[in-house]
Scaffold this motif. Structure first.
Motif, PDB file in Angstrom:
ATOM      1  N   ARG A 298      41.328  23.579 134.553  1.00  0.00           N
ATOM      2  CA  ARG A 298      39.533  24.206 135.086  1.00  0.00           C
ATOM      3  C   ARG A 298      38.850  23.149 136.423  1.00  0.00           C
ATOM      4  N   CYS A 299      38.646  24.325 137.120  1.00  0.00           N
ATOM      5  CA  CYS A 299      38.307  24.158 138.737  1.00  0.00           C
ATOM      6  C   CYS A 299      36.918  24.821 139.286  1.00  0.00           C
TER       7      CYS A 299
ATOM      8  N   ARG B 118      34.894  26.643 141.737  1.00  0.00           N
ATOM      9  CA  ARG B 118      34.656  26.908 142.496  1.00  0.00           C
ATOM     10  C   ARG B 118      33.942  27.458 143.080  1.00  0.00           C
TER      11      ARG B 118
ATOM     12  N   ARG C  66      34.936  33.497 148.061  1.00  0.00           N
ATOM     13  CA  ARG C  66      35.125  32.347 147.551  1.00  0.00           C
ATOM     14  C   ARG C  66      35.679  31.835 147.761  1.00  0.00           C
TER      15      ARG C  66
ATOM     16  N   PRO D   3      41.566  28.566 139.301  1.00  0.00           N
ATOM     17  CA  PRO D   3      40.947  29.440 138.696  1.00  0.00           C
ATOM     18  C   PRO D   3      40.708  28.754 138.091  1.00  0.00           C
ATOM     19  N   GLY D   4      39.345  28.953 137.425  1.00  0.00           N
ATOM     20  CA  GLY D   4      38.010  28.345 136.782  1.00  0.00           C
ATOM     21  C   GLY D   4      37.028  28.996 136.004  1.00  0.00           C
ATOM     22  N   ALA D   5      36.146  28.937 135.424  1.00  0.00           N
ATOM     23  CA  ALA D   5      35.183  29.500 135.169  1.00  0.00           C
ATOM     24  C   ALA D   5      33.677  29.300 135.465  1.00  0.00           C
ATOM     25  N   LEU D   6      33.434  28.520 135.847  1.00  0.00           N
ATOM     26  CA  LEU D   6      31.917  28.813 136.839  1.00  0.00           C
ATOM     27  C   LEU D   6      31.743  28.484 138.096  1.00  0.00           C
ATOM     28  N   THR D   7      31.342  29.157 139.140  1.00  0.00           N
ATOM     29  CA  THR D   7      31.084  29.478 140.766  1.00  0.00           C
ATOM     30  C   THR D   7      30.335  29.137 141.005  1.00  0.00           C
TER      31      THR D   7
ATOM     32  N   GLY E 238      35.019  20.059 135.869  1.00  0.00           N
ATOM     33  CA  GLY E 238      36.773  20.660 135.488  1.00  0.00           C
ATOM     34  C   GLY E 238      36.591  19.462 137.186  1.00  0.00           C
TER      35      GLY E 238
END
Length: 305
Positions: free
Chosen positions: A191-192, A194, A202, A219-223, A239
């Motif tokens: 989990r990154c 971003r 990005r 990849p990651g669900a949080l930016t 992450g």
């Protein structure tokens, strides 16, 4: 009567003080004969003899003594006024506008700005923290501050900071649950956190090892769009974040965060102040550049050499 020039009056004062045309001429960098001729012309213009001349010495006449008595304070006052005017001209006034990233402006505030405002209290510093990479000239700035790799070509660039590193960081709790990545490719299984750039795109994490670059859109669900928020998210175990080392330094020192992929995170050129070399450099900017150079920094024709 023709008014004497200031140069002639000062020359007369020096001749009378040295009691010699030769010594006075030597100090003035003129010939003895030219100085003697100038004093003859001064006497003719005033219509009075000012100097007794013999083969061995020169001395003021009574009229010359009277002139010297009145002239001394006047010339001293004039020199003092001219010196004050010169100092006033050196007192910088105006506004210096600088655009930079939030981190760049913060670095200026912690380093050179305190000394600058103390030395030049009549200068106004207008520092704009902007995530966008702007055209400083088109948008009315005197200079910009960016990472060396982002500084435009064909400008004058002055180092503002040492080289710096981006580091990949995570909380010990996250790593206990998900393991440590050994190479950048391993990030695909993590989990990154971003980063969204001001342009809207990005940020691709940029690594390098043995001179070979490697970029990845992890990849990651949080930016997020702010490095401090990314550090906070990493502290919360959300992450792995990739941020300038300075943002994570305190958390790293307290072991609340740890680094991963250290071998893939080399130092990169630090911050540079930059401005066009083909335009007049304002006095306020020249003063700032001088302070930066005094910090053992260097000026480069571009930031890519």
């Amino acid at each position: 009567m023709k008014p004497p020039t200031l140069a002639d009056l000062k020359a007369f004062q020096l001749v009378a003080a040295r009691r010699s045309f030769a010594r006075a001429a030597g100090e003035m960098g003129v010939s003895r004969s030219a100085l003697s001729h100038a004093m003859r012309a001064l006497e003719n213009d005033l219509g009075v003899r000012l100097l007794h001349r013999t083969t061995r010495s020169v001395s003021p006449t009574q009229a010359g003594e009277h002139l010297l008595t009145r002239l001394g304070p006047l010339l001293s006052d004039l020199d003092r006024v001219l010196d004050e005017v010169a100092r006033d001209d050196m007192a910088l006034r105006g506004t210096l506008r600088i655009n930079g990233s939030e981190g760049a402006i913060r670095h200026l505030l912690r380093t050179v700005v305190p000394r600058y405002v103390a030395m030049y209290p009549d200068m106004e510093l207008d520092l704009v923290a902007d995530g966008r990479l702007v055209d400083v000239v088109a948008e009315g700035f005197d200079a910009g501050v960016r990472l060396g790799e982002a500084v435009p070509k064909d400008v004058i660039a002055v180092r503002v900071s040492d080289d710096l590193r981006f580091v990949a960081v995570a909380s010990p709790r996250y790593l206990r649950r998900h393991g440590r990545p050994a190479v950048p490719e391993d990030l695909h299984a993590h989990r990154c956190i971003r980063q969204r750039l001001p342009s809207g795109s990005r940020y691709r994490w940029e690594f390098a090892r043995h001179g070979q670059p490697y970029a990845i859109d992890p990849p990651g669900a949080l930016t997020l769009d702010n490095s401090r928020l990314m550090v906070e998210a990493a502290l919360d175990g959300l992450g792995i974040a990739y941020v300038p080392e300075s943002y994570a330094r305190e958390a790293l020192a307290r072991r609340r965060l740890v680094t991963v992929l250290d071998d893939w995170c080399p130092a990169i050129p630090g911050l540079f102040l930059y401005f066009p070399g083909n335009r007049h450099v304002p006095a306020g900017l020249q003063a700032l550049v001088k302070l930066l150079r005094e910090r053992d920094t260097t000026v480069r024709p571009t930031a890519h050499s």
